[in-house]
Design a protein around this motif. Structure first.
Motif, PDB file in Angstrom:
ATOM      1  N   ALA A 402       7.993 -29.570  -9.416  1.00 27.05           N
ATOM      2  CA  ALA A 402       6.596 -29.330  -9.061  1.00 27.05           C
ATOM      3  C   ALA A 402       5.939 -30.662  -8.748  1.00 27.05           C
ATOM      4  CB  ALA A 402       5.851 -28.636 -10.203  1.00 27.05           C
ATOM      5  N   GLY A 403       5.288 -30.739  -7.598  1.00 23.32           N
ATOM      6  CA  GLY A 403       4.641 -31.982  -7.210  1.00 23.32           C
ATOM      7  C   GLY A 403       5.630 -33.127  -7.189  1.00 23.32           C
ATOM      8  N   SER A 404       5.325 -34.193  -7.916  1.00 23.54           N
ATOM      9  CA  SER A 404       6.197 -35.365  -7.956  1.00 23.54           C
ATOM     10  C   SER A 404       7.179 -35.334  -9.130  1.00 23.54           C
ATOM     11  CB  SER A 404       5.352 -36.639  -8.043  1.00 23.54           C
ATOM     12  OG  SER A 404       4.530 -36.617  -9.206  1.00 23.54           O
ATOM     13  N   PHE A 405       7.269 -34.194  -9.821  1.00 27.48           N
ATOM     14  CA  PHE A 405       8.057 -34.105 -11.054  1.00 27.48           C
ATOM     15  C   PHE A 405       9.297 -33.221 -10.883  1.00 27.48           C
ATOM     16  CE2 PHE A 405       3.757 -35.061 -12.405  1.00 27.48           C
ATOM     17  CZ  PHE A 405       3.942 -36.044 -13.361  1.00 27.48           C
ATOM     18  N   THR A 406      10.351 -33.592 -11.598  1.00 24.52           N
ATOM     19  CA  THR A 406      11.546 -32.760 -11.755  1.00 24.52           C
ATOM     20  C   THR A 406      11.929 -32.787 -13.225  1.00 24.52           C
ATOM     21  OG1 THR A 406      12.356 -33.345  -9.549  1.00 24.52           O
ATOM     22  CG2 THR A 406      13.944 -32.380 -11.083  1.00 24.52           C
ATOM     23  N   VAL A 407      12.204 -31.604 -13.784  1.00 26.92           N
ATOM     24  CA  VAL A 407      12.572 -31.531 -15.193  1.00 26.92           C
ATOM     25  C   VAL A 407      13.829 -30.686 -15.371  1.00 26.92           C
ATOM     26  CG1 VAL A 407      11.190 -29.467 -15.744  1.00 26.92           C
ATOM     27  CG2 VAL A 407      11.691 -31.148 -17.544  1.00 26.92           C
ATOM     28  N   GLY A 408      14.669 -31.116 -16.307  1.00 24.70           N
ATOM     29  CA  GLY A 408      15.801 -30.320 -16.755  1.00 24.70           C
ATOM     30  C   GLY A 408      15.596 -30.001 -18.228  1.00 24.70           C
ATOM     31  N   ILE A 409      15.706 -28.737 -18.586  1.00 20.75           N
ATOM     32  CA  ILE A 409      15.480 -28.295 -19.967  1.00 20.75           C
ATOM     33  C   ILE A 409      16.745 -27.574 -20.421  1.00 20.75           C
ATOM     34  CG2 ILE A 409      13.922 -27.052 -21.515  1.00 20.75           C
ATOM     35  CD1 ILE A 409      12.012 -26.863 -18.966  1.00 20.75           C
ATOM     36  N   LYS A 410      17.331 -28.037 -21.500  1.00 18.56           N
ATOM     37  CA  LYS A 410      18.616 -27.494 -21.932  1.00 18.56           C
ATOM     38  C   LYS A 410      18.456 -26.693 -23.221  1.00 18.56           C
ATOM     39  CE  LYS A 410      23.370 -28.813 -23.043  1.00 18.56           C
ATOM     40  NZ  LYS A 410      23.426 -28.195 -24.387  1.00 18.56           N
ATOM     41  N   ALA A 411      18.845 -25.447 -23.179  1.00 22.25           N
ATOM     42  CA  ALA A 411      18.885 -24.609 -24.383  1.00 22.25           C
ATOM     43  C   ALA A 411      20.345 -24.558 -24.835  1.00 22.25           C
ATOM     44  CB  ALA A 411      18.311 -23.232 -24.094  1.00 22.25           C
ATOM     45  N   GLY A 412      20.990 -23.421 -24.740  1.00 19.24           N
ATOM     46  CA  GLY A 412      22.419 -23.340 -25.028  1.00 19.24           C
ATOM     47  C   GLY A 412      22.767 -23.639 -26.470  1.00 19.24           C
ATOM     48  N   CYS A 413      23.945 -24.280 -26.656  1.00 23.58           N
ATOM     49  CA  CYS A 413      24.445 -24.569 -28.002  1.00 23.58           C
ATOM     50  C   CYS A 413      25.107 -25.935 -28.002  1.00 23.58           C
ATOM     51  CB  CYS A 413      25.435 -23.493 -28.453  1.00 23.58           C
ATOM     52  SG  CYS A 413      27.034 -23.566 -27.613  1.00 23.58           S
ATOM     53  N   ASN A 414      25.561 -26.351 -29.175  1.00 21.18           N
ATOM     54  CA  ASN A 414      26.200 -27.658 -29.318  1.00 21.18           C
ATOM     55  C   ASN A 414      27.716 -27.536 -29.366  1.00 21.18           C
ATOM     56  OD1 ASN A 414      23.813 -29.132 -29.304  1.00 21.18           O
ATOM     57  ND2 ASN A 414      23.506 -28.904 -31.504  1.00 21.18           N
ATOM     58  N   ALA A 415      28.270 -26.816 -28.391  1.00 21.97           N
ATOM     59  CA  ALA A 415      29.726 -26.670 -28.328  1.00 21.97           C
ATOM     60  C   ALA A 415      30.244 -26.832 -26.902  1.00 21.97           C
ATOM     61  CB  ALA A 415      30.152 -25.309 -28.872  1.00 21.97           C
ATOM     62  N   ASP A 416      29.448 -27.461 -26.045  1.00 14.68           N
ATOM     63  CA  ASP A 416      29.903 -27.686 -24.677  1.00 14.68           C
ATOM     64  C   ASP A 416      31.039 -28.703 -24.655  1.00 14.68           C
ATOM     65  OD1 ASP A 416      27.952 -26.004 -23.506  1.00 14.68           O
ATOM     66  OD2 ASP A 416      26.458 -27.609 -23.654  1.00 14.68           O
ATOM     67  N   SER A 417      31.867 -28.655 -23.615  1.00 12.44           N
ATOM     68  CA  SER A 417      32.822 -29.728 -23.407  1.00 12.44           C
ATOM     69  C   SER A 417      32.029 -31.014 -23.174  1.00 12.44           C
ATOM     70  CB  SER A 417      33.690 -29.407 -22.188  1.00 12.44           C
ATOM     71  OG  SER A 417      34.610 -30.443 -21.951  1.00 12.44           O
ATOM     72  N   HIS A 418      32.476 -32.115 -23.766  1.00 10.94           N
ATOM     73  CA  HIS A 418      31.748 -33.390 -23.719  1.00 10.94           C
ATOM     74  C   HIS A 418      30.372 -33.267 -24.388  1.00 10.94           C
ATOM     75  CE1 HIS A 418      34.545 -35.707 -21.183  1.00 10.94           C
ATOM     76  NE2 HIS A 418      34.801 -34.552 -20.608  1.00 10.94           N
ATOM     77  N   ASN A 419      30.293 -32.445 -25.409  1.00  9.64           N
ATOM     78  CA  ASN A 419      29.014 -32.108 -26.031  1.00  9.64           C
ATOM     79  C   ASN A 419      28.307 -33.303 -26.675  1.00  9.64           C
ATOM     80  OD1 ASN A 419      27.114 -30.027 -27.226  1.00  9.64           O
ATOM     81  ND2 ASN A 419      27.833 -31.062 -29.077  1.00  9.64           N
ATOM     82  N   HIS A 420      26.979 -33.307 -26.535  1.00  6.32           N
ATOM     83  CA  HIS A 420      26.085 -34.061 -27.398  1.00  6.32           C
ATOM     84  C   HIS A 420      25.259 -33.031 -28.160  1.00  6.32           C
ATOM     85  CE1 HIS A 420      25.950 -38.090 -24.988  1.00  6.32           C
ATOM     86  NE2 HIS A 420      27.189 -37.595 -25.070  1.00  6.32           N
ATOM     87  N   ASN A 421      24.750 -33.419 -29.314  1.00  2.00           N
ATOM     88  CA  ASN A 421      23.869 -32.520 -30.057  1.00  2.00           C
ATOM     89  C   ASN A 421      22.471 -32.607 -29.439  1.00  2.00           C
ATOM     90  OD1 ASN A 421      25.920 -31.683 -31.739  1.00  2.00           O
ATOM     91  ND2 ASN A 421      25.452 -33.176 -33.335  1.00  2.00           N
ATOM     92  N   ASP A 422      22.294 -31.866 -28.350  1.00  2.00           N
ATOM     93  CA  ASP A 422      21.091 -32.027 -27.531  1.00  2.00           C
ATOM     94  C   ASP A 422      20.418 -30.705 -27.172  1.00  2.00           C
ATOM     95  OD1 ASP A 422      22.997 -31.023 -25.813  1.00  2.00           O
ATOM     96  OD2 ASP A 422      22.775 -32.568 -24.285  1.00  2.00           O
ATOM     97  N   THR A 423      20.667 -29.659 -27.960  1.00  3.29           N
ATOM     98  CA  THR A 423      20.057 -28.366 -27.666  1.00  3.29           C
ATOM     99  C   THR A 423      18.531 -28.470 -27.699  1.00  3.29           C
ATOM    100  OG1 THR A 423      21.924 -27.096 -28.495  1.00  3.29           O
ATOM    101  CG2 THR A 423      19.790 -25.995 -28.501  1.00  3.29           C
ATOM    102  N   GLY A 424      17.907 -28.068 -26.605  1.00  7.53           N
ATOM    103  CA  GLY A 424      16.451 -28.092 -26.510  1.00  7.53           C
ATOM    104  C   GLY A 424      15.882 -29.338 -25.880  1.00  7.53           C
ATOM    105  N   SER A 425      16.734 -30.308 -25.551  1.00 10.78           N
ATOM    106  CA  SER A 425      16.236 -31.566 -25.002  1.00 10.78           C
ATOM    107  C   SER A 425      15.743 -31.387 -23.566  1.00 10.78           C
ATOM    108  CB  SER A 425      17.320 -32.644 -25.042  1.00 10.78           C
ATOM    109  OG  SER A 425      16.776 -33.916 -24.762  1.00 10.78           O
ATOM    110  N   VAL A 426      14.870 -32.291 -23.153  1.00 16.40           N
ATOM    111  CA  VAL A 426      14.344 -32.271 -21.792  1.00 16.40           C
ATOM    112  C   VAL A 426      14.589 -33.626 -21.141  1.00 16.40           C
ATOM    113  CG1 VAL A 426      12.562 -30.575 -22.324  1.00 16.40           C
ATOM    114  CG2 VAL A 426      12.021 -33.003 -22.489  1.00 16.40           C
TER     115      VAL A 426
END
Length: 606
Positions: A402-426
């Motif tokens: 939106a406008g000049s901004f881009t955001v990524g918001i991650k829900a999911g879980c902490n079991a992805d391949s190459h996982n970081h404990n980052d559930t909910g991070s933006v």
């Protein structure tokens, strides 16, 4: 999917896969747009590579003794990268000038005790690495398979010339590929080949692609071997695809797309050539098109990408493989992104790439060389395609613009391949510049893929844009595993809502932590609300230096965060960045802002 198509066709007549015109077809090679670039570069490479980098036992055991992967891998990859450049230069000139150097590198690689990396020297998934390799039981890992494909390409391109100049060398290298890669692949089940519901990752298509290249080029006249390889590869690809949702999201992140989505593309191209008419229908699958377009959805601006897990925000320039994948599935967005990136790349051959493992796949270099003119022609007329907002339910990833901004918001879980404990991070960008950042991962070491992984600071939730809970003198961060996940996840117009509490496990007094993130043209609004009675410490990571004043935090001149709610204290700290891999993306200092609050907090960043 592929095994069903194969079964429906029954027996098939194997076809041939030819990666490019033969070197003897001078009309094809002499007119390549990169002809002069490769020929002049070959001379530089030959002068710089007069001495083959040594791989003594002490470098191998360095990993066991110290956990350092980089020193062995630097020399290992340098051998293969130099060989690729010399072969490309020889194919351009076809004079024999580079054959002696090529022969030295081939001989050295054939003399290596093992082609797998020390960090991959085990026979079971996630098992501790064995101290030394067993030459009688080769391990087919990512780079043993890459080496097999590389030597098979050298055989295809220069086998006759090498045999004339160094009788027996071509036979030696084909023997070594059979012994170290193709025979083990056909007689041993390696974990990456897939089995039932066991989760796969980029290893599956990456290794399979290279095993197919070696089979196709070393045994083109053996229908039985081709049929067996096709059957084996089709089963592995199905095991890989089962872990992708229909939305095509790569749970490993943007940087691993080139090892996952792009190796899937080439694997399918190989299968279609080796089994004519059997797998053609796969290109019409929406899932495959979504896998292809994922990288365009993650792109922010210039070199920047939305990143999570082990990914860097600098996920690499797009090139020939992305362009050809986009062309195959009819994605103009991917073709336009790849063509623009390729045309603007001062190093389209990746000769000076920071990643040691770049430039070691000879097929990629040939593929790029023969597609270059088409890509440049397309780039001259193609208009960029702006991606729309997207929701990836398979991974719990929301991307909004939106406008000049881009955001990524991650829900999911902490079991992805190459996982970081980052559930909910933006992760947030403004005007194409990083604002709220995800650090990525340090240089791989023995600890990176071990039970001690989450001792590494970059893996921990308190170094992501997430809360931490403080009670009874103890801090509670997120935990790793599939049950540590967001719940009540709900996509919104311009954002995402979720409850992060389950990602933290059993925290005394914590029932819920509801986060709503919503983007508008004015900026990003984060609304966090919890029933936790103690102190919550919200981390915001930034590249810009933070300056707190009252109820606001300025991030350099780029943006300002306005705070509202039960704010108790705002702390800022400089974080030195010393790791070489992190320094490819970040300056020598990044910053962490910690906002301590109770009950509820609204953060508006604009």
């Amino acid at each position: 999917m592929l095994t069903e198509l194969l079964a429906a066709h029954g027996d098939f007549t194997p076809g041939r896969w030819v990666p490019c015109p033969r070197v003897s077809d001078r009309a094809a090679w002499d007119n390549l747009p990169g002809f002069d670039r490769w020929l002049s570069g070959g001379g530089e490479t030959a002068r710089a590579g007069r001495r083959v980098p040594a791989l003594p036992l002490s470098l191998w055991t360095d990993f066991t003794r110290t956990g350092n992967r980089a020193r062995y891998e630097h020399a290992y990859f340098a051998r293969r990268r130099t060989l690729c450049r010399l072969v490309m230069a020889e194919c351009m000139g076809d004079t024999g000038e580079f054959l002696p150097r090529i022969a030295d590198y081939l001989w050295a690689i054939c003399e290596e005790s093992a082609w797998q990396l020390p960090a991959h020297n085990s026979y079971l998934r996630d098992a501790p690495q064995l101290p030394l390799p067993d030459p009688s039981r080769p391990v087919v890992d990512l780079f043993a398979a890459e080496t097999g494909a590389l030597l098979a390409m050298v055989h295809f391109l220069l086998g006759r010339q090498l045999d004339a100049a160094f009788p027996g060398l071509d036979a030696r290298l084909t023997r070594e590929v059979d012994r170290r890669v193709l025979r083990p692949w056909s007689t041993t089940h390696f974990w990456w080949m897939g089995s039932g519901e066991e989760p796969m990752c980029n290893w599956t298509t990456w290794c399979t692609q290279n095993c197919l290249i070696a089979t196709a080029l070393l045994h083109p006249g053996s229908p039985a071997r081709i049929r067996a390889a096709v059957t084996r590869a089709a089963a592995s690809v199905d095991c890989f695809l089962k872990d992708y949702g229909e939305d095509g999201c790569c749970s490993e992140g943007a940087q691993y797309y080139r090892h996952a989505g792009l190796t899937l593309f080439n694997t399918l191209e190989l299968l279609c050539a080796l089994a004519p008419g059997v797998f053609d229908a796969v290109w019409q699958q929406p899932k495959l098109r979504n896998i292809a377009q994922y990288i365009a959805q993650m792109h922010v601006s210039g070199p920047w990408y939305l990143n999570f897990s082990d990914c860097s925000p600098l996920a690499g320039r797009r090139g020939a493989r992305e362009y050809l994948f986009g062309k195959r599935v009819g994605s103009q967005a991917l073709m336009a992104l790849a063509a623009a990136d390729f045309a603007a790349d001062p190093d389209p051959d990746r000769i000076h790439a920071a990643d040691d493992s770049e430039g070691i796949n000879l097929f990629y270099l040939v593929q790029s060389a023969f597609a270059e003119q088409e890509i440049l022609d397309y780039a001259a007329t193609a208009a960029p395609c702006a991606p729309a907002d997207i929701w990836y339910p398979s991974v719990g990833l929301r991307v909004c613009r939106a406008g000049s901004f881009t955001v990524g918001i991650k829900a999911g879980c902490n079991a992805d391949s190459h996982n970081h404990n980052d559930t909910g991070s933006v992760t947030l960008y403004k005007d194409g510049h990083p604002l709220l950042i995800d650090i990525g991962v340090e240089t791989y070491s023995k600890k990176t893929f071990s039970p001690r992984r989450y001792e590494i600071w970059t893996m921990q939730s308190c170094w992501h844009n997430l809360p931490r809970f403080v009670a009874d003198g103890r801090a509670y961060d997120q935990l790793a595993g599939p049950r540590y996940a967001a719940r009540q996840v709900r996509p919104l117009d311009g954002g995402l809502a979720m409850d992060l509490a389950p990602a933290y496990g059993a925290v005394p007094g914590l029932g819920y932590y509801r986060r709503t993130a919503r983007l508008t043209a004015a900026g990003l609004e984060l609304c966090d609300e919890t029933d936790f009675a103690g102190t919550v410490e919200l981390t915001l990571m930034s590249q810009q230096p933070p300056a707190a004043a009252g109820q606001s935090v300025a991030f350099g001149a780029l943006a300002r965060a306005e705070l509202c709610g039960g704010v108790q204290q705002i702390l800022t700290e400089a974080v030195p960045v010393t790791d070489a891999r992190l320094r490819t993306a970040w300056p020598e200092t990044i910053y962490r802002t910690r906002i301590r609050f109770t009950g509820a907090l609204r953060v508006f960043i604009g």
